[in-house]
Design a protein around this motif. Structure first.
Motif, PDB file in Angstrom:
ATOM      1  N   VAL A 167      15.036   7.145 -10.186  1.00 29.46           N
ATOM      2  CA  VAL A 167      13.621   7.959 -10.758  1.00 29.46           C
ATOM      3  C   VAL A 167      12.966   8.154  -9.332  1.00 29.46           C
ATOM      4  N   GLN A 168      12.718   9.369  -9.186  1.00 25.02           N
ATOM      5  CA  GLN A 168      11.601   9.685  -8.055  1.00 25.02           C
ATOM      6  C   GLN A 168      10.433   9.741  -8.726  1.00 25.02           C
ATOM      7  N   ALA A 169       9.522   8.245  -8.335  1.00 27.40           N
ATOM      8  CA  ALA A 169       8.285   8.329  -9.104  1.00 27.40           C
ATOM      9  C   ALA A 169       7.373   9.205  -8.232  1.00 27.40           C
ATOM     10  N   HIS A 224       3.897  21.937  -8.261  1.00 35.60           N
ATOM     11  CA  HIS A 224       4.721  21.284  -7.478  1.00 35.60           C
ATOM     12  C   HIS A 224       4.118  20.668  -6.000  1.00 35.60           C
ATOM     13  N   PHE A 225       3.247  19.823  -6.173  1.00 41.89           N
ATOM     14  CA  PHE A 225       2.709  19.142  -4.923  1.00 41.89           C
ATOM     15  C   PHE A 225       2.568  17.858  -5.286  1.00 41.89           C
ATOM     16  N   HIS A 226       3.278  16.925  -4.677  1.00 44.68           N
ATOM     17  CA  HIS A 226       3.346  15.505  -4.656  1.00 44.68           C
ATOM     18  C   HIS A 226       1.937  14.864  -4.383  1.00 44.68           C
ATOM     19  N   VAL A 227       1.284  14.352  -5.317  1.00 47.39           N
ATOM     20  CA  VAL A 227       0.049  13.734  -4.935  1.00 47.39           C
ATOM     21  C   VAL A 227      -0.077  12.094  -5.063  1.00 47.39           C
ATOM     22  N   PRO A 228      -0.791  11.367  -4.475  1.00 43.65           N
ATOM     23  CA  PRO A 228      -0.738   9.925  -4.475  1.00 43.65           C
ATOM     24  C   PRO A 228      -0.662   9.519  -5.563  1.00 43.65           C
ATOM     25  N   LEU A 229       0.154   8.432  -6.134  1.00 48.70           N
ATOM     26  CA  LEU A 229       0.286   7.832  -7.395  1.00 48.70           C
ATOM     27  C   LEU A 229      -1.142   7.197  -7.751  1.00 48.70           C
ATOM     28  N   GLU A 278       7.925   8.834  -3.952  1.00 47.61           N
ATOM     29  CA  GLU A 278       8.375   9.846  -3.098  1.00 47.61           C
ATOM     30  C   GLU A 278       6.941  10.893  -2.935  1.00 47.61           C
ATOM     31  N   THR A 279       6.023  10.307  -2.189  1.00 45.66           N
ATOM     32  CA  THR A 279       4.964  11.115  -1.884  1.00 45.66           C
ATOM     33  C   THR A 279       5.194  11.673  -0.415  1.00 45.66           C
ATOM     34  N   ILE A 333       0.477   4.416   1.424  1.00 44.59           N
ATOM     35  CA  ILE A 333       2.051   4.014   0.910  1.00 44.59           C
ATOM     36  C   ILE A 333       1.826   2.483   0.325  1.00 44.59           C
ATOM     37  N   ALA A 334       1.312   1.514   0.826  1.00 46.08           N
ATOM     38  CA  ALA A 334       0.978   0.281   0.151  1.00 46.08           C
ATOM     39  C   ALA A 334       0.308   0.296  -0.971  1.00 46.08           C
ATOM     40  N   ALA A 335      -0.595   1.137  -1.347  1.00 45.40           N
ATOM     41  CA  ALA A 335      -1.487   1.385  -2.513  1.00 45.40           C
ATOM     42  C   ALA A 335      -0.559   1.952  -3.732  1.00 45.40           C
ATOM     43  N   GLU A 336       0.476   2.766  -3.486  1.00 43.39           N
ATOM     44  CA  GLU A 336       1.200   3.574  -4.308  1.00 43.39           C
ATOM     45  C   GLU A 336       2.287   2.563  -4.751  1.00 43.39           C
TER      46      GLU A 336
END
Length: 380
Positions: free
Chosen positions: A235-237, A298-303, A338-339, A361-364
């Motif tokens: 899974v690419q979250a 299709h723009f990966h945004v922070p989770l 994967e952001t 990244i840590a927050a994601e």
């Protein structure tokens, strides 16, 4: 209790050689691990083709990379072998889909990644995964291309089978459907793969941004995969950008901040009668789509960070997809945050130097551990 491997994908960092990758570990990955507060952090490693070939040819270099990872408390269950190279060029766009699966270079790159991953896998890993592109961009593509891609996947499968017999655990290919490609949706991928591949070694990479953009139902998608005898290998979250009223002036102004020259940002709109209309990039969407109903981009945004109104994100699709998997399988597959778009996010959302990227990244990862895996105490 089995712990689901949770990683972040290093394609967010530019590097084209081993020195660059090792520098990433010091500059980003180890600081992320410390900030998350875990003894061991998973990386979804991206290795450009030239580097993968060099590592595959040299066992001593692979051992060096493994030692450097271990020394920093980093581990690798999965590789991202979708981008072949140059993923941080000024303009990437359609070049990320080349070479396609009809090209011998794609097969060689994937085989090199398998060789590398076999030596990087933690001792207790159940399997290794390699995500790859959905054959090619949709045009040009014909029956001869279909046959060539199938020959390549058959050759890859034979090698993976031999490796599994030797090592006692498989390396598995995860084909990643993406809007605009030959395998545009999970449904397309299931139809193409199910009658052709050995499901022990080839399955799906479920990128939940792509899934959301396709407007597919997450639970039904997971059920469809398993009904076909396939599995989700990885899974690419990820979350897509969502626009409820795309015709509004406020929405168009907000979207202008996300219109950038490096990556392709496919847009989809589902009509009232369920037809999904598409545009290949944000600039074209303004003239090619009716903008009467919700857009997904299709723009990966922070989770962990909801975009400012009038925009939103499709994290509900991500949650639903992982929940559906959790209710279907005994053990979740690899989960990779994967952001890759931090460098091209609007300044208020993503930039701000190394410190902002490390914190983001840590927050994601914390968000994914808590919201997807129920690990309220942290990443592990």
């Amino acid at each position: 209790m089995t712990v689901t491997p949770l990683s972040y994908c290093t394609n967010v960092h530019p590097a084209e050689d081993l020195d660059g990758v090792l520098a990433q570990l010091d500059r980003y990955a180890e600081p992320v691990r410390r900030l998350v507060g875990t003894d061991v952090l998973g990386l979804g490693l991206w290795l450009p083709a030239a580097l993968a070939a060099g590592l595959a040819d040299d066992p001593a270099l692979r051992a060096k990379l493994r030692t450097e990872l271990d020394a920093r408390g980093l581990e690798v269950h999965t590789l991202n072998a979708f981008p072949y190279g140059g993923f941080h060029d000024e303009v990437v766009k359609h070049s990320v889909y080349r070479p396609q699966w009809t090209d011998q270079r794609r097969l060689e790159y994937t085989l090199d990644c398998a060789t590398v991953l076999a030596d990087l896998l933690p001792d207790g890993a159940r399997y290794g995964s390699i995500s790859t592109l959905p054959l090619a961009w949709r045009t040009p593509w014909d029956d001869a291309d279909d046959a060539a891609a199938m020959r390549a996947l058959t050759e890859l499968t034979a090698v993976l089978d031999g490796m599994a017999s030797r090592d006692g655990r498989p390396i598995r290919l995860a084909v990643e459907p993406e809007p605009g490609c030959v395998l545009d949706s999970v449904a397309d991928a299931v139809r193409w793969l199910a009658p052709r591949v050995d499901p022990r070694y080839v399955g799906l990479c479920l990128d939940t941004c792509h899934l959301a953009v396709s407007f597919a139902d997450p639970a039904e998608t997971v059920a469809e995969i398993h009904r076909a005898g396939l599995s989700v290998v990885k899974v690419q979250a990820s979350a897509a950008l969502q626009v409820e009223e795309p015709a509004s002036e406020a929405a168009q102004q907000a979207l202008a901040d996300f219109t950038e020259p490096r990556y392709l940002h496919q847009v989809r709109e589902r009509t009232e009668d369920g037809v999904v209309l598409g545009a290949d990039d944000l600039p074209q969407a303004r003239t090619e789509l009716p903008a009467l109903r919700t857009w997904r981009v299709h723009f990966h945004v922070p989770l962990h960070a909801r975009p400012a109104a009038p925009l939103s994100a499709t994290t509900d699709v991500l949650r639903a997809a992982v929940a559906a998997l959790a209710s279907t399988v005994d053990e979740l597959p690899h989960v990779e945050v994967e952001t890759y778009t931090w460098s091209v996010l609007p300044e208020t959302a993503g930039n701000g130097g190394d410190t902002a990227l490390i914190r983001g990244i840590a927050a994601e990862l914390r968000w994914a551990a808590a919201q997807l895996l129920g690990q309220d105490g942290g990443v592990r």
